[in-house]
Design a protein around this motif. Structure first.
Motif, PDB file in Angstrom:
ATOM      1  N   TYR A   1     -36.911 -37.344   9.869  1.00 25.27           N
ATOM      2  CA  TYR A   1     -38.058 -37.478  10.764  1.00 25.27           C
ATOM      3  C   TYR A   1     -39.163 -36.502  10.358  1.00 25.27           C
ATOM      4  O   TYR A   1     -38.887 -35.366   9.955  1.00 25.27           O
ATOM      5  CB  TYR A   1     -37.667 -37.176  12.207  1.00 25.27           C
ATOM      6  N   ASP A   2     -40.401 -36.929  10.528  1.00 27.45           N
ATOM      7  CA  ASP A   2     -41.573 -36.097  10.251  1.00 27.45           C
ATOM      8  C   ASP A   2     -41.482 -34.835  11.116  1.00 27.45           C
ATOM      9  O   ASP A   2     -41.437 -34.907  12.351  1.00 27.45           O
ATOM     10  CB  ASP A   2     -42.845 -36.877  10.564  1.00 27.45           C
ATOM     11  N   CYS A   3     -41.459 -33.680  10.473  1.00 24.46           N
ATOM     12  CA  CYS A   3     -41.259 -32.402  11.163  1.00 24.46           C
ATOM     13  C   CYS A   3     -42.372 -32.123  12.183  1.00 24.46           C
ATOM     14  O   CYS A   3     -42.088 -31.670  13.295  1.00 24.46           O
ATOM     15  CB  CYS A   3     -41.179 -31.261  10.145  1.00 24.46           C
ATOM     16  N   ASP A   4     -43.620 -32.369  11.809  1.00 24.42           N
ATOM     17  CA  ASP A   4     -44.736 -32.086  12.713  1.00 24.42           C
ATOM     18  C   ASP A   4     -44.673 -32.951  13.966  1.00 24.42           C
ATOM     19  O   ASP A   4     -44.940 -32.482  15.076  1.00 24.42           O
ATOM     20  CB  ASP A   4     -46.075 -32.291  11.996  1.00 24.42           C
ATOM     21  N   GLN A   5     -44.310 -34.237  13.810  1.00 22.81           N
ATOM     22  CA  GLN A   5     -44.217 -35.127  14.963  1.00 22.81           C
ATOM     23  C   GLN A   5     -43.107 -34.687  15.906  1.00 22.81           C
ATOM     24  O   GLN A   5     -43.282 -34.663  17.128  1.00 22.81           O
ATOM     25  CB  GLN A   5     -43.981 -36.571  14.507  1.00 22.81           C
ATOM     26  N   VAL A   6     -41.960 -34.326  15.335  1.00 21.20           N
ATOM     27  CA  VAL A   6     -40.834 -33.879  16.156  1.00 21.20           C
ATOM     28  C   VAL A   6     -41.191 -32.578  16.875  1.00 21.20           C
ATOM     29  O   VAL A   6     -40.974 -32.435  18.083  1.00 21.20           O
ATOM     30  CB  VAL A   6     -39.563 -33.696  15.293  1.00 21.20           C
ATOM     31  N   ASP A   7     -41.764 -31.625  16.152  1.00 21.97           N
ATOM     32  CA  ASP A   7     -42.130 -30.344  16.756  1.00 21.97           C
ATOM     33  C   ASP A   7     -43.134 -30.522  17.897  1.00 21.97           C
ATOM     34  O   ASP A   7     -43.030 -29.858  18.935  1.00 21.97           O
ATOM     35  CB  ASP A   7     -42.707 -29.397  15.702  1.00 21.97           C
ATOM     36  N   ALA A   8     -44.088 -31.436  17.734  1.00 17.20           N
ATOM     37  CA  ALA A   8     -45.092 -31.668  18.781  1.00 17.20           C
ATOM     38  C   ALA A   8     -44.441 -32.231  20.040  1.00 17.20           C
ATOM     39  O   ALA A   8     -44.751 -31.790  21.160  1.00 17.20           O
ATOM     40  CB  ALA A   8     -46.175 -32.613  18.266  1.00 17.20           C
ATOM     41  N   LEU A   9     -43.538 -33.190  19.878  1.00 16.65           N
ATOM     42  CA  LEU A   9     -42.867 -33.759  21.049  1.00 16.65           C
ATOM     43  C   LEU A   9     -41.992 -32.714  21.734  1.00 16.65           C
ATOM     44  O   LEU A   9     -41.998 -32.599  22.962  1.00 16.65           O
ATOM     45  CB  LEU A   9     -42.026 -34.975  20.659  1.00 16.65           C
ATOM     46  N   ILE A  10     -41.269 -31.936  20.961  1.00 16.86           N
ATOM     47  CA  ILE A  10     -40.392 -30.922  21.557  1.00 16.86           C
ATOM     48  C   ILE A  10     -41.217 -29.878  22.299  1.00 16.86           C
ATOM     49  O   ILE A  10     -40.835 -29.423  23.378  1.00 16.86           O
ATOM     50  CB  ILE A  10     -39.475 -30.295  20.486  1.00 16.86           C
ATOM     51  N   ALA A  11     -42.363 -29.496  21.773  1.00 19.40           N
ATOM     52  CA  ALA A  11     -43.228 -28.544  22.474  1.00 19.40           C
ATOM     53  C   ALA A  11     -43.674 -29.116  23.818  1.00 19.40           C
ATOM     54  O   ALA A  11     -43.703 -28.397  24.829  1.00 19.40           O
ATOM     55  CB  ALA A  11     -44.441 -28.204  21.606  1.00 19.40           C
ATOM     56  N   ARG A  12     -43.993 -30.408  23.847  1.00 17.13           N
ATOM     57  CA  ARG A  12     -44.393 -31.033  25.113  1.00 17.13           C
ATOM     58  C   ARG A  12     -43.224 -31.092  26.098  1.00 17.13           C
ATOM     59  O   ARG A  12     -43.397 -30.857  27.295  1.00 17.13           O
ATOM     60  CB  ARG A  12     -44.942 -32.435  24.842  1.00 17.13           C
ATOM     61  N   ILE A  13     -42.016 -31.395  25.597  1.00 19.45           N
ATOM     62  CA  ILE A  13     -40.831 -31.446  26.464  1.00 19.45           C
ATOM     63  C   ILE A  13     -40.552 -30.071  27.047  1.00 19.45           C
ATOM     64  O   ILE A  13     -40.284 -29.924  28.247  1.00 19.45           O
ATOM     65  CB  ILE A  13     -39.602 -31.953  25.681  1.00 19.45           C
TER      66      ILE A  13
END
Length: 168
Positions: free
Chosen positions: A11-23
């Motif tokens: 998975y694209d690291c930036d996309q995953v990190d952005a979603l996790i930050a929002r969660i």
């Protein structure tokens, strides 16, 4: 922020990190978004040198359970009893196996009911009455299978029970 293994294709690291930050903002500060449904519908690009998909998925399912628990009103003893009774009813169902009449694949029906029970236990995303009504199973032409009429009648009653209960 969790650390995930980086693999050749993930998975694209930036996309995953952005979603996790929002969660994490929702869980920490009570922000309104994302909801459990938002996380479930999230999709990530698969790229070279991305996060391990299995590790990310396991982490996100744990967070989905937390988000779902926050969205539900506090449980009452009656609600827990209703859920327990519903689980017992699902686990005790026995469909007649047949080789003659129209029939569904035994493994698919059993796996679907296990997903319903896992959702009621909170171990997986919960299935709605609409999910139950939309359930489709492969038809068996040769060999044993569950009688389609019996399975369809049970799923109809199960959908009604999910509609009538406080479980969502």
């Amino acid at each position: 922020m969790p650390r995930f293994p980086v693999v050749l294709r993930g998975y694209d690291c930036d996309q995953v990190d952005a979603l996790i930050a929002r969660i994490e903002a929702v869980l920490r500060d009570g922000a309104p978004r994302p909801t459990a449904e938002d996380v479930l519908s999230s999709r990530f690009a698969v790229v070279l040198r991305g996060y391990d998909q299995g590790a990310v998925d396991r982490f996100l399912y744990a967070r989905i359970r937390e988000l779902s628990a926050r969205a539900l009103p506090q449980s009452s003893p009656r609600r827990r009893a209703d859920v327990g009774r519903l689980i017992d009813w699902i686990e005790s169902v026995e469909f007649p196996a047949t080789r003659v009449h129209a029939r569904y694949d035994v493994r698919e029906v059993d796996a679907f009911l296990e997903r319903v029970v896992a959702g009621l236990h909170g171990a997986a995303p919960p299935l709605t009455s609409g999910d139950v009504k939309a359930g489709a199973f492969r038809r068996v032409r040769v060999g044993r299978g569950y009688d389609r009429g019996e399975v369809d009648r049970f799923l109809g009653r199960l959908a009604e029970a999910l509609d009538d209960s406080v479980v969502r």
